[in-house]
Design an enzyme around this catalytic site. Structure first.
Site, mmCIF file in Angstrom:
data_model
loop_
_atom_site.group_PDB
_atom_site.id
_atom_site.type_symbol
_atom_site.label_atom_id
_atom_site.label_comp_id
_atom_site.label_asym_id
_atom_site.label_seq_id
_atom_site.Cartn_x
_atom_site.Cartn_y
_atom_site.Cartn_z
ATOM 1 N N ASP A 247 -7.117 51.576 -31.099
ATOM 2 C CA ASP A 247 -7.818 51.092 -32.278
ATOM 3 C C ASP A 247 -7.400 49.654 -32.592
ATOM 4 O OD1 ASP A 247 -9.448 52.237 -34.708
ATOM 5 O OD2 ASP A 247 -7.793 51.108 -35.612
ATOM 6 N N GLU B 155 -10.398 48.926 -28.069
ATOM 7 C CA GLU B 155 -11.483 48.783 -29.042
ATOM 8 C C GLU B 155 -11.492 47.331 -29.512
ATOM 9 O OE1 GLU B 155 -10.940 49.376 -33.034
ATOM 10 O OE2 GLU B 155 -12.944 50.088 -33.506
#
Lengths: 645, 645
Positions: free
Chosen positions: B368, B397
């Site tokens: 993330d 990401e």
């Protein structure tokens, strides 16, 4: 803080080639996680001899890319890097500004800012430190006055007066070789001084000098002379490369050295060093620079063979080893022992003898067969010139093996011969010229396009007549900032002995050329060189090829760096028949659809046109194989000009 | 001897990415002046942990380029270089052979050869040295017998038994990161385990496991789970990103850590670590790998905030600094102090906690927001995984800032999210997918194409209905070896709160999905994934886009490395209207003009066709937005098949 990439760079750590005095863009990718604002500078300095680091401001181009404009102040080798750092205070201020749009409960943030100011004050001089301490005090008091102070430009200017360079990162420096403009731009004319004496007379520097005004009148910038040194007698070649010279045969000038001297001497029949000095002066008067051939080999009669036998290759039986390209042997030439035990002295001697010619007024060298000498020698030799004589330009005669050609360029040759000489089809010409005019190749390699040389009379010139000579000249002169022709081209000399070898080649005999000859194209040569002089676009390396719907028509568009000058060129590739084609015009050249057309001046005919968006129809013929237009912004009264069909 | 270039390389010295077990080409440019024959080897070894150097033979490709085929034996980091040397004896023999065609007067050459043999003998063992001495003796006797001996294969084999490696050069080694195939190939399915409990019931690992056979039946390879750890209560978000949670609101799983535990714990409502182990076993049984979300941030209730306060950012007043993206603040999340004084222990802890999940059966991680953490952290973290767990795959990401995205990939992320999610036009899709599928980008970056994520319901899906869902799925699944969808995609869920945010987003609440729903595209998903399983071409990175004459039709061609499998795909980009277009077929795909056509199997319909040179006519509609053909060599009886229109 990460300085992620520096651009431009050449693979393998070799220097990027640029021109002194010409602005060039130095880019960096600066990466910092999150939303931290950053700043940075380009740091550059001359190397060899080393100079002090200097700095240039970097501007953001967006997307983490930053740019500085660098103008290399003088020819020489430079290194540059980027130092970048986070702007801690500016980041804090920027975030505070955005937060204040939604809340005034920002006492925690104000405390952070005050602490930051105090940290900065610790590195500042007394007067700045006092101002920063006062700012910090106001911030700690909180409330609207503190927020107003926090966001004030005065505070920003105090806080950023001492950038956070103690937090900076610097990339590993990369190199840039700046050359003088002549390294990447110029029209060359090659001729043998010994052929300028008139019928059956050995020429001299004086008779060669008499030719210079005419060469200058044709618009050339550089005259390139094959070797002018004493020529060996042992193994001397006769006419048409005969292995045995007849009495009176002059031999190949590339068999350098005789009892009269070696690489530092001039051939007695050409004159004295004084005569050469007069020739240099005459060239200067005509606005011509002199390029001399640099051939690092010797005739068996070269003085060095006696004085420095260790510089040459010998067989185990003690005999001198002559040059060879098996099964061929060259009995008039011996090679140096490049990597032998006495190489340090040999390399120094070759450097020194080259400098001798620089001292005598030679400013460019065309290097014969560099690919048969070790790359480490060139790396050493050219680096020393970059250091001691960075104004001297070297052209590499590397016709074979593209990777060696590029390897020589990476090591510092300013220019190189190319495969242009053998590219004739539209698509192969376009592909090759695109390869050498774009990065990564154009960052270290500059092609000097020659339609002919004393070694190469290509088949298409042997068969195509004056039309082929005009076409190949236009391709070289108008598609490349550097090109050259070998004497006789303007007279359309086209008789071959066999293969690509000239009949009665000037390499082995005197060739007398009458001043005028039916079918000569001197005026055409002069016209194209005049266009090159007038149009900076034609001296730049910017080129874009245009799509044409005829395989016999190559078209391109060139512009100068300032985009003040733009030229469109179309050349027929067929010397035997007329051809018409649509040339697709690039959108960048034309105004948006529906807007007014741009003015174009026909550079071959002088008429003015208006260029409308879409395709341009071009008709070329063997008699008129070249079309060229200068494209400028539209005039006020566009009705004064006719439209293209 | 110069080893001029090693290829492939990534700018900046970062490793090239390749797949273990898959042959890859390692090339070198070897330069040696003149006509000297050369030889060389690739030398490679594993690094971290370091292994012994091994060698591979290099073969000449011509033009000074040489190649070895390297198959990385296992995932991990490697380095390789090329060592090359001149073949002095072979060069001498080759020249002698050529000279003998024109003369027999070669005693000087024979003497050279004998000397060379004696030099080689000095480095050889006794028996070889004796043979070489005898060869040298025969050569010195001269005449035809000496020449015959000099050119004999027996002599060559003795003389080259000890290569001239004492004269060799070796380039600076470059790096290559080999990953397991799953790093560059696979279909991902993202779902929230907590949503699998049925209406208004919090799901568990057991209810999530019950879903796995269905996901496997749709043909996915990887299930990706958002964080499964305890969720903080302080600042917990309510439904639809409300700043205040209502009683019973489940909060965002990205607010990691509560009194029940932190990054190493599981959310109590999902079950125990034993339940997670059962989930892992169920996934294995279904042939699915598990990717876990790796979010390096904490809720204010995370145990580390008490046990390791130095790992977190604090304001000067001692309060904890919560995450923010000014003017937004995230009160449910605090950030690590990445570069703070206790960073060594923090970085180790993050590495260790990740390893815990590897030990529990997780083999991939979706990271993330990696771009908000320092690049040097990722460089350290991923290098340690390459060393200690090279089989683990990391997906970055990184949706924003292309240079950061590429910077993360250079530091070892195997895959990355891409801008595909927002590319909708034919030309922008083609340009972007070409950029990421070709060197230099494809040498270090592998795009994982997601048509949707919990954060992004793109506008074209909100408006385009099931046709848009089919189109975007076909683009992702058939144009890329790696792609993924987030649950609900197969049900064409398309209701937005605002912008690209899902209405009633699963990020903040449980979302019960009935097993069937009108308009679902489960069978279409299954069909495309089945094609990916059947066709190696669709799992390779080879892609070439084809010209089409409709802006609403994108077409491409893919093939496997062995070129045994080839697939043509055309996808409509317009969910509202039918479109027809000509697709220009690449010459490589088709037999030469006039030769027999190739067989094509319609992969969406199953019919066979014959593909003829030229353009292919394709008609697509909102109901049938995808066409695909497998192309194979022509069958014996070509009359059994109809022709394309």
């Amino acid at each position: 803080m990460v300085v992620e990439r520096l651009l431009p760079q050449v693979e393998g750590g070799f220097p990027v080639h640029r021109v002194a005095g010409v602005p060039t863009q130095l880019d960096a990718i600066l990466l910092k996680e999150g939303h931290v604002l950053v700043a940075g500078v380009v740091r550059w300095r001359p190397v060899s001899p080393e100079g002090p680091w200097q700095e240039l401001p970097l501007s953001s181009l967006g997307n983490d890319r930053w740019r500085a404009e660098f103008i290399p102040p003088a020819p020489g080798l430079y290194e540059w890097t980027v130092e970048a750092w986070p702007r801690r205070f500016a980041t804090w201020q920027d975030e505070l500004r955005r937060k204040r749009t939604v809340t005034s409960a920002l006492s925690g943030e104000l405390g952070e800012g005050a602490t930051l100011l105090e940290e900065i004050a610790a590195r500042a001089d007394a007067s700045l430190a006092a101002r920063l301490a006062e700012h910090a005090r106001v911030l700690r008091q909180g409330g609207e006055p503190a927020l107003d102070r926090a966001l004030s430009p005065g505070l920003a200017s105090d806080a950023e007066a001492t950038p956070d360079r103690h937090l900076s990162s610097t990339a590993r420096p990369v190199r840039l070789l700046a050359s003088r403009p002549r390294a990447e731009e110029g029209a060359w004319y090659e001729f043998f001084p010994r052929s300028t004496g008139g019928p059956d007379q050995h020429g001299t520097f004086a008779t060669a000098a008499a030719l210079l005004p005419e060469i200058a009148a044709m618009g050339f910038d550089v005259v390139y002379l094959p070797p002018i040194h004493p020529i060996g007698r042992t193994g001397r070649k006769g006419r048409n490369n005969s292995p045995h010279a007849a009495p009176g045969d002059v031999g190949s000038p590339w068999a350098i050295g005789a009892e009269e001297g070696g690489h530092d001497a001039v051939h007695p029949q050409l004159g004295t060093l004084g005569d050469f000095a007069a020739f240099v002066a005459a060239a200067r008067k005509s606005g011509l620079e002199i390029a001399l051939d640099l051939t690092f080999q010797c005739s068996p009669d070269h003085p060095w063979i006696r004085t420095h036998p260790a510089w040459f290759q010998h067989r185990p039986d003690g005999t001198l080893k002559t040059a060879e390209n098996p099964p061929k042997r060259y009995d008039d030439v011996v090679n140096f022992d490049w990597l032998g035990p006495d190489r340090a002295a040999l390399w120094d001697a070759l450097y020194e003898v080259t400098c001798t010619w620089v001292d005598r007024g030679v400013s460019l060298f065309r290097v014969d067969n560099p690919h048969t000498k070790p790359l480490p020698f060139w790396e050493w030799f050219l680096a020393r010139f970059q250091r001691e004589h960075p104004e001297v330009v070297f052209l590499s005669e590397a016709f074979t093996r593209p990777e060696i050609m590029y390897g020589l360029a990476r090591r510092g040759f300013h220019q190189s011969y190319t495969y242009f000489t053998w590219r004739t089809g539209r698509d192969e010409l376009r592909a090759y010229l695109e390869e050498i005019s774009r990065p990564p190749v154009s960052d270290f390699f500059c092609g000097n396009l020659w339609p002919n040389t004393p070694d190469i009379l290509p088949e298409h010139l042997q068969r195509g007549g004056p039309a082929a000579f005009r076409q190949r000249l236009a391709l070289a002169a108008l598609a490349s900032p550097v090109y050259g022709i070998y004497a006789g081209y303007e007279l359309c000399e086209a008789r071959a002995l066999h293969g690509e070898e000239y009949l009665d080649s000037e390499k082995y005999q005197l060739v007398h050329r009458p001043n005028e000859r039916p079918g000569h194209i001197r005026h055409f040569v002069a016209r194209l060189n005049a266009l090159r002089r007038t149009h900076p676009a034609l001296r730049s390396r910017n080129i874009q090829f245009l799509d044409t719907d005829s395989p016999f028509l190559l078209a391109w568009w060139r512009w100068d760096d300032a985009r003040r000058d733009q030229v469109l060129v179309a050349v027929s590739l067929d010397p035997y028949a007329p051809h018409s084609a649509h040339v697709t015009l690039p959108a960048e050249l034309l105004p948006p659809a529906g807007r007014r057309p741009v003015e174009a001046v026909d550079l071959m005919g002088g008429r003015r046109h208006l260029l409308t968006p879409g395709a341009l129809d071009v008709s070329l013929s063997p008699e008129s194989p070249v079309a060229a237009w200068a494209v400028t912004p539209p005039p006020r009264d566009e009705h004064a000009y006719e439209y293209f069909a």
